[in-house]
Design a protein around this motif. Structure first.
Motif, PDB file in Angstrom:
ATOM      1  N   PRO A 198      48.942  18.987   0.018  1.00 24.36           N
ATOM      2  CA  PRO A 198      48.473  20.289   0.359  1.00 24.36           C
ATOM      3  C   PRO A 198      49.423  20.746   1.458  1.00 24.36           C
ATOM      4  CG  PRO A 198      47.462  18.321   1.449  1.00 24.36           C
ATOM      5  CD  PRO A 198      48.306  17.758   0.327  1.00 24.36           C
ATOM      6  N   ASP A 199      50.487  20.131   1.893  1.00 20.89           N
ATOM      7  CA  ASP A 199      51.368  20.881   2.912  1.00 20.89           C
ATOM      8  C   ASP A 199      51.724  22.227   1.990  1.00 20.89           C
ATOM      9  OD1 ASP A 199      51.078  19.868   5.337  1.00 20.89           O
ATOM     10  OD2 ASP A 199      52.643  18.100   4.843  1.00 20.89           O
ATOM     11  N   VAL A 200      52.304  22.103   0.886  1.00 21.16           N
ATOM     12  CA  VAL A 200      52.572  23.505   0.305  1.00 21.16           C
ATOM     13  C   VAL A 200      51.758  24.548   0.422  1.00 21.16           C
ATOM     14  CG1 VAL A 200      53.160  24.144  -2.169  1.00 21.16           C
ATOM     15  CG2 VAL A 200      53.629  21.899  -1.745  1.00 21.16           C
ATOM     16  N   CYS A 201      50.389  24.379   0.902  1.00 18.41           N
ATOM     17  CA  CYS A 201      49.817  25.696   1.059  1.00 18.41           C
ATOM     18  C   CYS A 201      50.369  26.378   2.209  1.00 18.41           C
ATOM     19  CB  CYS A 201      48.252  25.183   1.537  1.00 18.41           C
ATOM     20  SG  CYS A 201      47.474  24.360   0.172  1.00 18.41           S
ATOM     21  N   ARG A 238      48.089  18.297  10.135  1.00 14.30           N
ATOM     22  CA  ARG A 238      46.924  17.263  10.180  1.00 14.30           C
ATOM     23  C   ARG A 238      45.372  17.750  10.076  1.00 14.30           C
ATOM     24  NH1 ARG A 238      48.721  12.388  10.718  1.00 14.30           N
ATOM     25  NH2 ARG A 238      46.890  11.956  11.888  1.00 14.30           N
ATOM     26  N   LYS A 239      45.258  19.043   9.647  1.00 13.84           N
ATOM     27  CA  LYS A 239      43.917  19.570   9.176  1.00 13.84           C
ATOM     28  C   LYS A 239      43.598  19.287   7.969  1.00 13.84           C
ATOM     29  CE  LYS A 239      44.560  24.334   7.976  1.00 13.84           C
ATOM     30  NZ  LYS A 239      44.073  25.848   8.408  1.00 13.84           N
ATOM     31  N   TYR A 240      44.753  18.949   7.111  1.00 11.09           N
ATOM     32  CA  TYR A 240      44.690  18.600   5.887  1.00 11.09           C
ATOM     33  C   TYR A 240      44.274  17.310   5.482  1.00 11.09           C
ATOM     34  CZ  TYR A 240      46.908  23.115   4.948  1.00 11.09           C
ATOM     35  OH  TYR A 240      46.868  24.530   4.892  1.00 11.09           O
ATOM     36  N   LEU A 253      41.284  25.826  -0.477  1.00 12.38           N
ATOM     37  CA  LEU A 253      42.145  24.345  -0.885  1.00 12.38           C
ATOM     38  C   LEU A 253      40.967  23.359  -1.128  1.00 12.38           C
ATOM     39  CD1 LEU A 253      44.373  22.386  -0.974  1.00 12.38           C
ATOM     40  CD2 LEU A 253      44.407  22.550   1.596  1.00 12.38           C
ATOM     41  N   TYR A 254      41.160  22.552  -1.954  1.00 12.37           N
ATOM     42  CA  TYR A 254      40.118  21.420  -2.182  1.00 12.37           C
ATOM     43  C   TYR A 254      41.109  20.186  -2.344  1.00 12.37           C
ATOM     44  CZ  TYR A 254      36.398  18.299  -2.759  1.00 12.37           C
ATOM     45  OH  TYR A 254      35.282  17.138  -2.573  1.00 12.37           O
ATOM     46  N   ILE A 255      40.886  19.148  -1.219  1.00 17.74           N
ATOM     47  CA  ILE A 255      41.782  17.854  -1.214  1.00 17.74           C
ATOM     48  C   ILE A 255      40.800  16.895  -1.465  1.00 17.74           C
ATOM     49  CG2 ILE A 255      42.988  16.429   0.083  1.00 17.74           C
ATOM     50  CD1 ILE A 255      43.609  18.564   2.108  1.00 17.74           C
ATOM     51  N   ASN A 256      41.173  16.077  -2.793  1.00 14.00           N
ATOM     52  CA  ASN A 256      40.343  15.032  -3.308  1.00 14.00           C
ATOM     53  C   ASN A 256      40.881  13.793  -2.531  1.00 14.00           C
ATOM     54  OD1 ASN A 256      40.431  12.549  -5.062  1.00 14.00           O
ATOM     55  ND2 ASN A 256      38.973  13.957  -6.357  1.00 14.00           N
ATOM     56  N   ARG A 257      39.684  12.900  -2.201  1.00 14.36           N
ATOM     57  CA  ARG A 257      39.937  11.915  -1.416  1.00 14.36           C
ATOM     58  C   ARG A 257      40.682  10.684  -2.019  1.00 14.36           C
ATOM     59  NH1 ARG A 257      34.416  12.534   0.143  1.00 14.36           N
ATOM     60  NH2 ARG A 257      33.891  10.860  -1.156  1.00 14.36           N
ATOM     61  N   ALA A 258      40.993  10.850  -3.235  1.00 15.87           N
ATOM     62  CA  ALA A 258      41.649   9.747  -4.158  1.00 15.87           C
ATOM     63  C   ALA A 258      40.635   8.786  -4.640  1.00 15.87           C
ATOM     64  CB  ALA A 258      42.730   8.946  -3.528  1.00 15.87           C
ATOM     65  N   LEU A 259      40.960   8.320  -6.093  1.00 12.36           N
ATOM     66  CA  LEU A 259      40.267   7.358  -6.661  1.00 12.36           C
ATOM     67  C   LEU A 259      40.996   5.854  -6.343  1.00 12.36           C
ATOM     68  CD1 LEU A 259      38.038   6.195  -8.421  1.00 12.36           C
ATOM     69  CD2 LEU A 259      39.468   6.902 -10.457  1.00 12.36           C
ATOM     70  N   GLY A 260      42.166   5.706  -6.334  1.00 16.65           N
ATOM     71  CA  GLY A 260      42.734   4.510  -5.810  1.00 16.65           C
ATOM     72  C   GLY A 260      43.223   4.423  -4.441  1.00 16.65           C
TER      73      GLY A 260
END
Length: 281
Positions: A198-201, A238-240, A253-260
């Motif tokens: 997400p830093d690319v945003c 750090r907000k991402y 922006l939507y950041i998924n918390r990860a499956l693994g």
């Protein structure tokens, strides 16, 4: 109660709470999958895509850090939602002693969730091997994804049923070229960007882009103490951490918390598969 007894009971009480919390964070929450449902209004969305579903799966991290059967079981649960689109937003592997466990990855990929309309993916930093610098590892993973029905976008755009997907290669990898990826962006078309980090945003490459960006990478920090932000986030901004953010120029922006997991520990950050419902913007 005298002072000595009070201190003794308090010590053992806190020790017990710590042990229970540690056991929960190690053996329960890392495997307590949450399906998060999100409304996704998209500008210029074709009428026949209204109400369709898009599933995001991110950061499965196949390796030695946890039992990969959890990923397979999660995929099987996800298939019950019968999604129209499925997007994978990177980090399919974690290296073990400098090597990718391709035989385990093959087993997991044999259970991938597929979309009725399309299945797409991008790469993450871990998909570039040691120090994110092994192009052959990335190419090998792309080949395996393609062989299992996933169209991998590497700084590319594809249009499917009137919905345009732009896929960035990883920000930390060897092939990051968002200008190439964005060169065919048309603001009159319904568009979603897939971007692992997400830093690319915050990088000056977006121009007039004004739609959704789906990311992963952070795992939500994996450990979030009560009333505190996540302690470890692999991002500059750090907000991402996780969830939905409104950005400049009407981007979302939507950041998924990860499956693994990178490590088998989670606290207040359950593993996630996201299910978006497409709507008119």
């Amino acid at each position: 109660m005298n002072r000595r007894k009070f201190i003794k009971r308090t010590f053992f009480g806190l020790t017990g709470v710590g042990l229970v919390t540690g056991l929960y964070a190690w053996q329960i929450e890392p495997f307590w999958l949450e399906f998060v449902k999100v409304k996704m209004p998209i500008k210029n969305l074709p009428d026949d895509l209204v109400g369709k579903t898009l599933m995001q799966i991110s950061d499965i991290h196949v390796g030695k850090k946890f039992d990969h059967q959890f990923i397979i079981k999660s995929f099987n649960k996800a298939k019950a939602f019968n999604p129209d689109f499925v997007v994978y937003t990177g980090d399919y592997v974690s290296t073990h002693k400098g090597k990718v466990l391709y035989h385990v990855l093959d087993e997991v990929f044999g259970h991938l969730v597929k979309g009725k309309i399309a299945t797409l993916g991008i790469l993450g930093n871990h998909d570039y091997g040691i120090k994110w610098a092994e192009a052959d590892v990335a190419d090998h993973i792309v080949s395996k994804l393609s062989n299992n029905g996933v169209k991998v976008l590497r700084n590319e755009t594809t249009a499917i049923s009137g919905l345009h997907f732009i896929g960035f290669d990883d920000y930390w990898g060897l092939n990051f070229n968002p200008q190439k990826a964005m060169q065919h962006f048309d603001p009159t078309k319904a568009t979603i960007v897939l971007c692992h980090n997400p830093d690319v945003c915050d990088v000056d490459i977006w121009g007039q882009y004004n739609s959704w960006i789906l990311s992963g990478h952070t795992h939500g920090g994996q450990v979030k103490p009560p009333f505190l932000p996540p302690l470890i986030l692999p991002v500059k901004n750090r907000k991402y951490s996780a969830g939905q953010f409104s950005l400049s120029n009407d981007r979302t922006l939507y950041i998924n918390r990860a499956l693994g997991h990178l490590w088998q520990v989670r606290l207040n950050v359950r593993p996630e598969i996201t299910l978006f419902e497409l709507q008119k913007g």
